[in-house]
Design a protein around this motif. Structure first.
Motif, PDB file in Angstrom:
ATOM      1  N   ALA A  53       0.819  -1.212   0.000  1.00  0.00           N
ATOM      2  CA  ALA A  53       0.000   0.000   0.000  1.00  0.00           C
ATOM      3  C   ALA A  53       0.854   1.264   0.000  1.00  0.00           C
ATOM      4  O   ALA A  53       0.596   2.202  -0.761  1.00  0.00           O
ATOM      5  N   THR A  54       1.881   1.295   0.847  1.00  0.00           N
ATOM      6  CA  THR A  54       2.714   2.501   0.934  1.00  0.00           C
ATOM      7  C   THR A  54       3.573   2.678  -0.317  1.00  0.00           C
ATOM      8  O   THR A  54       3.719   3.799  -0.816  1.00  0.00           O
ATOM      9  N   THR A  55       4.126   1.585  -0.809  1.00  0.00           N
ATOM     10  CA  THR A  55       4.978   1.677  -2.005  1.00  0.00           C
ATOM     11  C   THR A  55       4.174   2.167  -3.211  1.00  0.00           C
ATOM     12  O   THR A  55       4.621   3.060  -3.946  1.00  0.00           O
ATOM     13  N   TYR A  56       2.988   1.603  -3.387  1.00  0.00           N
ATOM     14  CA  TYR A  56       2.152   2.026  -4.515  1.00  0.00           C
ATOM     15  C   TYR A  56       1.753   3.491  -4.363  1.00  0.00           C
ATOM     16  O   TYR A  56       1.767   4.250  -5.344  1.00  0.00           O
ATOM     17  N   ALA A  57       1.423   3.895  -3.151  1.00  0.00           N
ATOM     18  CA  ALA A  57       1.017   5.288  -2.928  1.00  0.00           C
ATOM     19  C   ALA A  57       2.149   6.263  -3.257  1.00  0.00           C
ATOM     20  O   ALA A  57       1.912   7.342  -3.805  1.00  0.00           O
ATOM     21  N   LEU A  58       3.380   5.857  -2.959  1.00  0.00           N
ATOM     22  CA  LEU A  58       4.517   6.759  -3.150  1.00  0.00           C
ATOM     23  C   LEU A  58       5.002   6.815  -4.595  1.00  0.00           C
ATOM     24  O   LEU A  58       5.614   7.813  -5.002  1.00  0.00           O
ATOM     25  N   SER A 111      -7.827  16.081  -0.757  1.00  0.00           N
ATOM     26  CA  SER A 111      -7.353  17.467  -0.766  1.00  0.00           C
ATOM     27  C   SER A 111      -5.828  17.476  -0.693  1.00  0.00           C
ATOM     28  O   SER A 111      -5.204  16.480  -0.284  1.00  0.00           O
ATOM     29  N   ILE A 112      -5.232  18.605  -1.062  1.00  0.00           N
ATOM     30  CA  ILE A 112      -3.774  18.718  -0.986  1.00  0.00           C
ATOM     31  C   ILE A 112      -3.306  18.504   0.443  1.00  0.00           C
ATOM     32  O   ILE A 112      -2.322  17.797   0.700  1.00  0.00           O
ATOM     33  N   SER A 113      -4.016  19.086   1.390  1.00  0.00           N
ATOM     34  CA  SER A 113      -3.656  18.942   2.800  1.00  0.00           C
ATOM     35  C   SER A 113      -3.679  17.477   3.224  1.00  0.00           C
ATOM     36  O   SER A 113      -2.722  16.967   3.819  1.00  0.00           O
ATOM     37  N   MET A 114      -4.758  16.771   2.912  1.00  0.00           N
ATOM     38  CA  MET A 114      -4.890  15.377   3.330  1.00  0.00           C
ATOM     39  C   MET A 114      -3.929  14.472   2.579  1.00  0.00           C
ATOM     40  O   MET A 114      -3.358  13.536   3.157  1.00  0.00           O
ATOM     41  N   ALA A 115      -3.724  14.717   1.294  1.00  0.00           N
ATOM     42  CA  ALA A 115      -2.826  13.890   0.499  1.00  0.00           C
ATOM     43  C   ALA A 115      -1.383  14.007   0.987  1.00  0.00           C
ATOM     44  O   ALA A 115      -0.674  12.995   1.092  1.00  0.00           O
ATOM     45  N   THR A 116      -0.952  15.218   1.292  1.00  0.00           N
ATOM     46  CA  THR A 116       0.421  15.397   1.787  1.00  0.00           C
ATOM     47  C   THR A 116       0.598  14.725   3.152  1.00  0.00           C
ATOM     48  O   THR A 116       1.656  14.155   3.438  1.00  0.00           O
ATOM     49  N   GLN A 117      -0.438  14.759   3.980  1.00  0.00           N
ATOM     50  CA  GLN A 117      -0.371  14.069   5.272  1.00  0.00           C
ATOM     51  C   GLN A 117      -0.263  12.559   5.070  1.00  0.00           C
ATOM     52  O   GLN A 117       0.530  11.886   5.739  1.00  0.00           O
ATOM     53  N   ALA A 118      -1.055  12.027   4.134  1.00  0.00           N
ATOM     54  CA  ALA A 118      -1.034  10.585   3.869  1.00  0.00           C
ATOM     55  C   ALA A 118       0.318  10.156   3.309  1.00  0.00           C
ATOM     56  O   ALA A 118       0.854   9.103   3.687  1.00  0.00           O
ATOM     57  N   ILE A 119       0.875  10.953   2.413  1.00  0.00           N
ATOM     58  CA  ILE A 119       2.178  10.629   1.824  1.00  0.00           C
ATOM     59  C   ILE A 119       3.264  10.624   2.895  1.00  0.00           C
ATOM     60  O   ILE A 119       4.116   9.728   2.949  1.00  0.00           O
ATOM     61  N   ALA A 120       3.231  11.635   3.774  1.00  0.00           N
ATOM     62  CA  ALA A 120       4.206  11.695   4.867  1.00  0.00           C
ATOM     63  C   ALA A 120       4.078  10.476   5.770  1.00  0.00           C
ATOM     64  O   ALA A 120       5.083   9.869   6.171  1.00  0.00           O
ATOM     65  N   ASP A 169       2.890   7.576   4.906  1.00  0.00           N
ATOM     66  CA  ASP A 169       3.350   6.406   4.153  1.00  0.00           C
ATOM     67  C   ASP A 169       4.869   6.247   4.247  1.00  0.00           C
ATOM     68  O   ASP A 169       5.377   5.125   4.376  1.00  0.00           O
ATOM     69  N   TYR A 170       5.584   7.362   4.174  1.00  0.00           N
ATOM     70  CA  TYR A 170       7.043   7.300   4.323  1.00  0.00           C
ATOM     71  C   TYR A 170       7.431   6.759   5.698  1.00  0.00           C
ATOM     72  O   TYR A 170       8.315   5.894   5.820  1.00  0.00           O
ATOM     73  N   VAL A 171       6.768   7.264   6.738  1.00  0.00           N
ATOM     74  CA  VAL A 171       7.071   6.817   8.098  1.00  0.00           C
ATOM     75  C   VAL A 171       6.709   5.348   8.275  1.00  0.00           C
ATOM     76  O   VAL A 171       7.469   4.577   8.878  1.00  0.00           O
ATOM     77  N   THR A 172       5.559   4.942   7.737  1.00  0.00           N
ATOM     78  CA  THR A 172       5.143   3.537   7.841  1.00  0.00           C
ATOM     79  C   THR A 172       6.126   2.617   7.122  1.00  0.00           C
ATOM     80  O   THR A 172       6.511   1.562   7.641  1.00  0.00           O
ATOM     81  N   LEU A 173       6.561   3.033   5.933  1.00  0.00           N
ATOM     82  CA  LEU A 173       7.449   2.204   5.121  1.00  0.00           C
ATOM     83  C   LEU A 173       8.843   2.080   5.724  1.00  0.00           C
ATOM     84  O   LEU A 173       9.409   0.978   5.782  1.00  0.00           O
ATOM     85  N   PHE A 174       9.400   3.207   6.168  1.00  0.00           N
ATOM     86  CA  PHE A 174      10.798   3.210   6.603  1.00  0.00           C
ATOM     87  C   PHE A 174      10.990   3.098   8.116  1.00  0.00           C
ATOM     88  O   PHE A 174      12.119   2.885   8.579  1.00  0.00           O
ATOM     89  N   LEU A 175       9.909   3.252   8.885  1.00  0.00           N
ATOM     90  CA  LEU A 175      10.011   3.111  10.332  1.00  0.00           C
ATOM     91  C   LEU A 175       9.030   2.069  10.873  1.00  0.00           C
ATOM     92  O   LEU A 175       9.431   1.161  11.616  1.00  0.00           O
ATOM     93  N   GLY A 176       7.763   2.183  10.491  1.00  0.00           N
ATOM     94  CA  GLY A 176       6.739   1.307  11.042  1.00  0.00           C
ATOM     95  C   GLY A 176       6.953  -0.163  10.729  1.00  0.00           C
ATOM     96  O   GLY A 176       6.957  -1.016  11.633  1.00  0.00           O
ATOM     97  N   ILE A 177       7.157  -0.492   9.444  1.00  0.00           N
ATOM     98  CA  ILE A 177       7.317  -1.891   9.045  1.00  0.00           C
ATOM     99  C   ILE A 177       8.598  -2.499   9.615  1.00  0.00           C
ATOM    100  O   ILE A 177       8.563  -3.600  10.185  1.00  0.00           O
TER     101      ILE A 177
END
Length: 292
Positions: free
Chosen positions: A21-26, A57-66, A68-76
């Motif tokens: 999910a995170t990789t595809y989103a990014l 929205s731009i606000s929500m999309a940028t939050q989700a992308i941020a 996703d980065y944290v989930t991919l590189f820290l969470g997993i």
């Protein structure tokens, strides 16, 4: 550790699907690009217009992308490492695993209910469901009455309880301040944009803030369940506040207006949560015993 095998299977499932999910989103970039949209409330909303979050929205999309980065590189990685530590019978590993599962549960519950519908919808549900059952099984694996004996006497109970109490109060008052005045004035709250309701505020006011208060009170009274709640919510919030810090930074970089005071508060709370996590883990008494 009780329930280790089902928890392990669920962790593997969560890791695989959240990686997808995170990789595809990014990497996704389809769509026409940003455009303006007028919501049902008559508000003008700037839509992101590309990638997986093209209808957000731009606000929500940028939050989700941020996030996703944290989930991919820290969470997993944290999820996998904590599972391996739990496999060795380490209490620190079990606490870290439970807190990290709490992060995944919160994150993908918010994605399932808040994000505009996209092709990862079923994936979000799978991760949310797997996280819920893994988190529940992990919480149930602890012998609650013996928990105080797993921590050193040097554990700064008053500091941890006080910090959780302050943070819960700050977030509770912040979200109530966002929700209550518009309700009384019968107007649309700021930040609703083209979404249907305030999902994050519902999750925080309904679950996170009350758990924070409960953990603070029980730990201050040195009740067994307080040790577990305080440790788990602290470990969960370290990852979540890191994601929130990344959201704030990315939003500012894309031109979203955010109060400098809010930025400072988020970063400060993130740092103190990280310190509190280190203090808790340092004061755990380990017992040997690899899980067979």
């Amino acid at each position: 550790m009780k329930n280790y095998r089902p928890i392990s299977l669920l962790v593997v499932l969560i890791s695989i699907f959240s990686f997808a999910a995170t990789t595809y989103a990014l990497i996704s970039n389809q769509g026409q690009g940003g455009y303006e949209y007028r919501s049902i409330f008559g508000k003008r909303v700037d839509i992101y217009g590309k990638g997986l979050y093209q209808h957000d929205s731009i606000s929500m999309a940028t939050q989700a992308i941020a996030q996703d980065y944290v989930t991919l590189f820290l969470g997993i990685p944290l999820l996998i490492i904590s599972l391996l530590l739990a496999r060795k019978g380490l209490i620190r590993g079990r606490l870290l695993l439970t807190g990290t599962l709490g992060y995944f549960l919160y994150t993908y519950a918010s994605y399932s209910f808040l994000s505009m519908y996209n092709s990862m919808f079923l994936v979000y549900i799978i991760i949310m469901s797997a996280s819920f059952f893994a988190f529940t099984l992990s919480m149930m694996s602890f012998d609650i009455p013996s928990l105080p004996q797993l921590f050193k006497d040097a554990l700064p109970v008053k500091f941890i309880s006080g910090f959780l109490l302050v943070v819960s109060t700050v977030f509770g008052m912040m979200w109530l301040g966002k929700v209550v005045p518009p309700m009384m004035l019968h107007i649309v709250p700021d930040g609703l944009e083209h979404y249907t309701t305030l999902v994050i505020q519902a999750l925080d006011l309904g679950f996170v803030v009350p758990v924070g208060f409960l953990a603070a009170i029980l730990l201050f009274r040195r009740r067994p369940f307080g040790y577990l709640l305080a440790a788990v919510i602290t470990l969960k919030d370290v990852t979540l506040l890191t994601a929130l810090s990344a959201m704030v930074i990315l939003q500012v970089s894309t031109g979203v207006q955010i109060s400098l005071v809010l930025i400072g508060i988020v970063l400060l709370i993130n740092i103190v949560f990280l310190y509190t996590m280190i203090v808790i883990l340092k004061n755990v008494k380990e017992v040997s015993g690899t899980i067979k």
